[in-house]
Design an enzyme around this catalytic site. Sequence first.
Site, short mmCIF file in Angstrom:
data_model
loop_
_atom_site.label_atom_id
_atom_site.label_comp_id
_atom_site.label_asym_id
_atom_site.label_seq_id
_atom_site.Cartn_x
_atom_site.Cartn_y
_atom_site.Cartn_z
CD GLU A 1 -2.87 1.48 2.33
OE1 GLU A 1 -2.89 0.41 3.19
OE2 GLU A 1 -3.49 2.44 2.29
CG ASN B 1 -4.93 4.95 0.71
OD1 ASN B 1 -5.89 4.17 1.01
ND2 ASN B 1 -3.69 5.00 1.05
CG ASP C 1 -8.98 1.93 2.89
OD1 ASP C 1 -8.85 0.80 3.52
OD2 ASP C 1 -8.07 2.88 2.48
CD GLU D 1 -6.89 -1.03 7.28
OE1 GLU D 1 -6.14 -0.57 6.23
OE2 GLU D 1 -7.70 -0.42 7.56
P1 C2E Z 1 -5.55 3.80 5.72
O1 C2E Z 1 -5.73 3.72 4.13
O2 C2E Z 1 -6.42 3.18 6.48
O3 C2E Z 1 -3.91 3.29 5.74
C1 C2E Z 1 -3.81 2.49 7.00
C2 C2E Z 1 -2.99 3.29 8.01
O4 C2E Z 1 -2.87 2.32 9.29
C3 C2E Z 1 -1.70 3.84 7.69
O5 C2E Z 1 -1.40 5.02 8.53
C4 C2E Z 1 -0.76 2.78 8.45
O6 C2E Z 1 0.37 3.36 8.46
C5 C2E Z 1 -1.12 2.31 9.56
N1 C2E Z 1 -1.03 0.99 9.81
C6 C2E Z 1 -0.58 -0.23 9.16
N2 C2E Z 1 -0.21 -1.20 9.72
C7 C2E Z 1 -0.55 -0.87 11.18
C8 C2E Z 1 -0.72 -1.56 12.38
O7 C2E Z 1 -0.26 -2.80 12.36
N3 C2E Z 1 -1.04 -1.02 13.41
C9 C2E Z 1 -1.35 0.29 13.40
N4 C2E Z 1 -1.74 0.85 14.67
N5 C2E Z 1 -1.55 1.05 12.35
C10 C2E Z 1 -1.11 0.56 11.32
P2 C2E Z 1 -1.09 6.54 7.74
O8 C2E Z 1 -0.02 6.06 6.96
O9 C2E Z 1 -0.95 7.34 8.88
O10 C2E Z 1 -2.14 6.91 6.83
C11 C2E Z 1 -3.21 7.43 7.40
C12 C2E Z 1 -4.57 7.39 6.47
O11 C2E Z 1 -4.18 8.62 5.50
C13 C2E Z 1 -4.60 6.11 5.44
O12 C2E Z 1 -5.40 5.37 6.21
C14 C2E Z 1 -5.51 7.01 4.31
O13 C2E Z 1 -6.76 6.94 4.70
C15 C2E Z 1 -4.72 8.37 4.21
N6 C2E Z 1 -3.84 8.43 3.25
C16 C2E Z 1 -2.57 8.09 3.25
N7 C2E Z 1 -1.79 8.26 2.02
C17 C2E Z 1 -2.59 8.71 1.31
C18 C2E Z 1 -2.90 9.15 -0.08
O14 C2E Z 1 -1.68 9.36 -0.86
N8 C2E Z 1 -4.14 9.72 -0.64
C19 C2E Z 1 -5.19 9.61 0.13
N9 C2E Z 1 -6.21 10.09 -0.30
N10 C2E Z 1 -5.15 9.27 1.57
C20 C2E Z 1 -4.08 8.78 2.00
CA CA Z 2 -8.17 1.59 7.45
CA CA Z 3 -6.02 2.25 2.68
#
Ligand code: C2E
Ligand code: CA
Ligand code: CA
Length: 405
Positions: free
Chosen positions: A180, A238, A300, A357
């Site tokens: 991802e 995403n 998602d 996830e």
């Molecule tokens: P998401 O799509 O639900 O992505 C999963 C989030 O959970 C990511 O946070 C990831 O780092 C985190 N995660 C993964 N494995 C674990 C785990 O085992 N435990 C825990 N506690 N967390 C875990 P992140 O990277 O902070 O991203 C947050 C949200 O921001 C993402 O949620 C997504 O909705 C959004 N996002 C990130 N990059 C993009 C992008 O390029 N475009 C858009 N539109 N949204 C994005």
């Molecule tokens: Ca999620």
């Molecule tokens: Ca996602």
Amino acid sequence: MESVHANQLNVLVIEDDDFQRQMIIRMLNSLGVASIADAANGKQALNIVCNNKSQPLDVVLCDLNMPEMDGMEFVRHLGEGQHNISIIIISGLDRKLLASVEKMIHSYKIKLLGTIEKPLTIESLERLLSHYERSDPAVPQVKEKIFILDEIRQGIRDHQFEPYYQPKVELQSGRIIGAEILARWVHPTYGLIDPFSFIPQLEKSGMIDELTFTMLEQSVKQCCLFHALGYNLTIAINLSPASLEDSSLADKITRLVRKAGLDPKYIMFEITESAAISEVAHILENLARLCMHGFALSIDDYGTGYSSMQQLTHTSFSELKIDQSFITDLTGNADLKVIVESNIDMAHKLNMKSVAEGIETQQDWDILSKMRCDTGQGYFFAKPMDAASFLALLQQYIPWKSSPD
Ligand code: C2E
Ligand code: CA
Ligand code: CA
């Protein structure tokens, strides 16, 4: 960020039940925690937080249901103050209620290490404490920094935004089958910045496409490189529902990907349903077109309320991604197991792959494997990392193995 061992942590326990409080203190002692303070309600705890300048607290373990000042009010005071304390919620309350408390904590920008449902075990406590990271004092704190839209857009123009990769793993074999893409701002002054500090601003102002396209452009190129080196991975990007309201989006994406020479089947778009959609027809048009051009679509955050069953019937989604709030605590919660297993079965009956996830432990992996969940993602396999580290991981990688039955 620097990982910190338990014996360097100052911890405060807030729990009204004397017996449980003593038990938690005993567990913390046996984990070797540096110092332990305790309080029987939020009011006492707040006193300790405010009058303890010489030895600042690192982590607060907080019960929710307490007399005088409950856990929710304590969190509010903590959020309104200038504290740099991480929190662990301990509670016997319903999972749905816990989910809304978690949301509240996030919106105060307090770092939540996790939630433990009672009765708490020393293993779960140790695991959540190990999530604690101390910020480097040489790097200014980002918590207080609110980025305005112009700064964010300038950062995008200056190429400071990078795709980070988190492996997606086939649960039966342990093979990495994709990743991802998660956006990170590599800020020249503030260091690595997470999406919650820039995505809401971009979405609100209708500028999220600027981020989407810089992520897409970079990760498509990197994906071509991975393929050239023999790793035939799929990347998952995403897409905000707001982007899909522009009916020309699918064509723009298709042009970009074709120009880079990547077959669209190697790209999956992860889409969360949002409450704030107005142009439903445009969204459906875009989804249908993406599908027609060979891209894969994933639902998602499934189960979080907005992503309703109805969405499943509209377009041909090929993947159902079960939200991590269902996976955390899966091991100890029979209700969650029923929900997750039904979602996996439903996905299969609808000809979709199921993805979990937030896999953080071997037990999570084992349970999900037994439930025939196809794919998994989470800190247990790897945290998101930059493209070079991801390539290094692929090159030295030997599939992890789930424990034998
Ligand atoms: P998401 O799509 O639900 O992505 C999963 C989030 O959970 C990511 O946070 C990831 O780092 C985190 N995660 C993964 N494995 C674990 C785990 O085992 N435990 C825990 N506690 N967390 C875990 P992140 O990277 O902070 O991203 C947050 C949200 O921001 C993402 O949620 C997504 O909705 C959004 N996002 C990130 N990059 C993009 C992008 O390029 N475009 C858009 N539109 N949204 C994005
Ligand atoms: Ca999620
Ligand atoms: Ca996602």
